[in-house]
Design an enzyme around this catalytic site. Sequence first.
Site, PDB file in Angstrom:
ATOM      1  CG  HIS A   1      -3.972  47.671  20.503  1.00  0.00           C
ATOM      2  ND1 HIS A   1      -5.595  48.303  20.320  1.00  0.00           N
ATOM      3  CD2 HIS A   1      -3.259  47.987  19.157  1.00  0.00           C
ATOM      4  CE1 HIS A   1      -5.322  49.030  19.016  1.00  0.00           C
ATOM      5  NE2 HIS A   1      -4.420  48.463  18.825  1.00  0.00           N
TER       6      HIS A   1
ATOM      7  CD  GLU B   1       0.099  50.882  18.690  1.00  0.00           C
ATOM      8  OE1 GLU B   1      -0.099  50.475  17.371  1.00  0.00           O
ATOM      9  OE2 GLU B   1      -0.894  50.477  19.184  1.00  0.00           O
TER      10      GLU B   1
END
Length: 261
Positions: free
Chosen positions: A94, A165
């Site tokens: 992430h 992302e």
Amino acid sequence: MKKLIVANWKMNPETLQEARQLLLGLEHRMPTVQQAVEVVVCPPYIFLPPFSHYVHMTRLGTQNMSWAEAGAFTGEISAPQVRQWDVEYVILGHSERRLYCGETDEGVNKKIPVALKHKMHPIVCLGGEAGAKKTGMKRLVSKQFAAAIKGLDKADIQKIVFAYEPIWAISTMKNSKPASGDHAAELINHIRGLLAKKIGKDHARSAKVLYGGTVNKLNVHEFAKYPEITGALVGSASLDSEGFWEIVKEFSRESIHKKSP
Ligand code: PGA
């Protein structure tokens, strides 16, 4: 194919009571959508043991784990430790972990086989690098993809869920802005292209590739309308149960009405 909606709660909420309320709100509503979507909740580690008793229709994930399976790693949590609480997914790479916690492409690559060994699906985030610009996303995604899957065989790559992302779209980043549906679909097709070269066209077509970055109840249609976007990774909006449910419902509608790419 079921769509996959992943709630990344990050370091929220503060108490188990609030966390339980959020989870049970989802659980109660799941029967209406469970044919069309899988919903994965990724709470902070501390809530996993109680949550393993509450989840029936939602699935559990974690936001990270160590590449080491045991040993002297102060502050880390291992795959076997989270797995015992029914965790089925783990978010890896992430952008916040890359930015604030020193996560690297090599680290992500080391963690994937460990997650798979313990029967968890890695959700590998692509697009999170400090200073990354919209124009350079294909190059960045290709680089992170190649590094993540280095040394893995076809069967292992097939078990990975990828999430596009872009760092500039994460709601908590300064001056962030969600990607347009067109851009998200283009990059997700790019990821499918990379996958096709490794696992073949048919498997690449049926792989789950998510979009994440400021998905909310107001813009979800922009993403859900593209059949190639097979789900979403949702941060801030997943902490509001009404808003998050709108996102789940929208993907569920699209999943019923449209065929996969
Ligand atoms: P956001 O976060 O939905 O708040 O932009 C997404 C993520 O960080 O996974």
